[in-house]
Motif scaffolding. Structure first.
Motif: not given
Length: 454
Positions: A162, A164, A180, A199-201, A203, A226, A231, A233, A254, A256
């Motif tokens: 993960t 972030v 990604q 998993r890439w988030i 923010l 997307r 993700e 956000r 989360v 990470t």
């Protein structure tokens, strides 16, 4: 008759452009000295591709001595300016101190990472403003995927997979996009255990990605990310960072091991110590880029608050696009002060931006024409090749090789975590144990775009 001593402090977009013009136009009248912590100009917009393993580090670094043969290069980090005595003090790479005298001074010290008052950020996050940070992130991401492949349990594997990124501006968006693609390439060779996928988030507290750019660029970037599974956000940020993960301000935790801080920049703190009027930490100058009361001092780039003549009452944003063009005007006006030519006021209207989203994808609006997909990708890469002051063939060759060969999944371990602290005024330099860094700056901000104009 001795030549006028012109000192350029900083070799970013503004300083490099000013020094290049001065050495070409005014070298008979001026002795040009360039003070910079490194011996290269960093083409910052391509730095995410270095972190993703697409470009080798030297591709986006342009030798100062090789491209500015008529300038005297002094390696050092400026730490003080005496406007009355007309001297700049500095610390060299080995800790020695020195001072340089000048008759004309061009301050182009740029910007550094900006922190928010979020617990744990300084300890567990890393920025993305210099080559050491990009090299660290490249190794770190590779290491996390390799460790995830041998993780003893699903929770640990999931945390290592993960990533972030905080800050949905130009830098954060490109870092997430390129990162990604890198992790997808890595897991094809070393699949994580327990069926976990990367998993890439991404923010941002703003209501949309790229909040300071055109809505078309924002929509295109949002859609592409997307579709890849990132993700996105908005209206969300980090409340606290820990060794095991991040607490978001919506209450979610989360897990990470990777937190990339791209929420914004602040002007180099050197200009605040001058005792001259500031505008949000930037040194106020007139439209000719001179410091009021000191006609021998010029300032440009991110550290200068330059009046925007196309929007009265406002100042030009902190972008590479403006810094590059301000550097040219600074060089012209320094030359004019030596009796060659006429001074010019800085006036520039944005002609569009490009955002590289990795692979063949990009978003661009050259001259206001909205583009996306492979066409935007071609425009974006064409612009970067045209804007690079060197290494064009090597960059194009790396892009070609990436299209036909797999990326090398290795970590060199050359930059350690403690070498790239977030709270430093010199992200271009890797720190050494016990070396002093600046205290965090806590003024909220958004990430200004560093993109170029086609």
């Amino acid at each position: 008759m001795s030549r006028t001593r012109v000192l350029v402090v900083g070799a970013g977009f503004a300083g490099y452009r000013a020094a290049r013009l001065l050495t070409r136009v005014a070298r008979r009248d001026a002795e040009v000295t360039l003070l910079n912590p490194t011996d290269y100009f960093l083409y910052l917009p391509l730095l995410p591709q270095v972190a993703a393993g697409l470009l080798e580090p030297r591709r986006v670094t342009v030798s100062l001595s090789g491209t500015l043969p008529h300038a005297r290069l002094v390696l050092g980090e400026a730490d003080g300016v005496d406007l009355d005595r007309r001297t700049v003090s500095y610390v060299d790479p080995e800790g020695g101190r020195g001072a340089l005298e000048y008759d004309r001074l061009v301050l182009a010290v740029g910007s550094v990472n900006k922190l928010l008052p979020v617990p744990g950020i300084a300890e567990y996050a890393h920025g993305f403003r210099g080559m050491p940070e990009a090299l660290y992130l490249r190794d770190h991401v590779t290491r996390q995927i390799e460790l995830a492949a041998a993780a003893p349990d699903a929770e640990s594997c999931r945390a290592r997979c993960t990533f972030v990124v905080v800050g949905g501006g130009y830098t954060g968006t490109e870092v997430a996009a390129q990162g990604q693609l890198l992790t997808e390439a890595l897991v094809r060779k070393q699949p994580p255990r327990h069926g976990v996928r990367p998993r890439w988030i991404l923010l941002d507290v703003a209501p949309r990605l790229l909040p300071e750019l055109d809505a078309h660029l924002s929509r295109t970037a949002d859609r592409v990310l997307r579709e890849r599974g990132v993700e996105v956000r908005t209206r969300t940020s980090v409340r606290e960072a820990t060794a095991d993960g991040v607490h978001l301000d919506d209450g979610e935790f989360v897990g990470t091991r990777t937190l990339v801080w791209c929420v914004g920049v602040r002007p180099d703190p050197l200009v605040a110590a001058l005792g001259r009027p500031l505008e949000h930490g930037r040194l106020l100058v007139d439209p000719y880029l001179t410091v009021p009361g000191h006609p021998e001092v010029f300032a440009c780039g991110d550290a200068a608050a330059v009046p925007d003549l196309t929007r009265p009452g406002e100042y030009t944003p902190m972008t590479a696009q403006h810094a590059w063009r301000q550097g040219r005007i600074a060089g012209i006006n320094v030359t004019a002060s030596l009796g060659r030519g006429q001074q010019r006021a800085y006036r520039h209207k944005d002609l569009g931006f490009t955002v590289d989203l990795g692979g063949a994808q990009a978003a661009a609006n050259p001259l206001g024409v909205p583009l996306s997909g492979p066409l935007a990708g071609a425009v974006t890469r064409g612009y970067h090749l045209a804007a690079l002051p060197g290494n064009r063939v090597r960059v194009a060759a790396d892009w070609l090789l990436d299209a036909v060969l797999p990326r090398q999944a290795v970590q060199l371990g050359l930059v350690r975590s403690w070498s790239v602290p977030l709270d430093t005024a010199s992200p271009e330099l890797a720190r050494t144990p016990g070396e002093h860094t600046d205290a965090p700056h806590t003024e909220p901000t958004h990430d200004p775009p560093d993109g170029g104009t086609p």
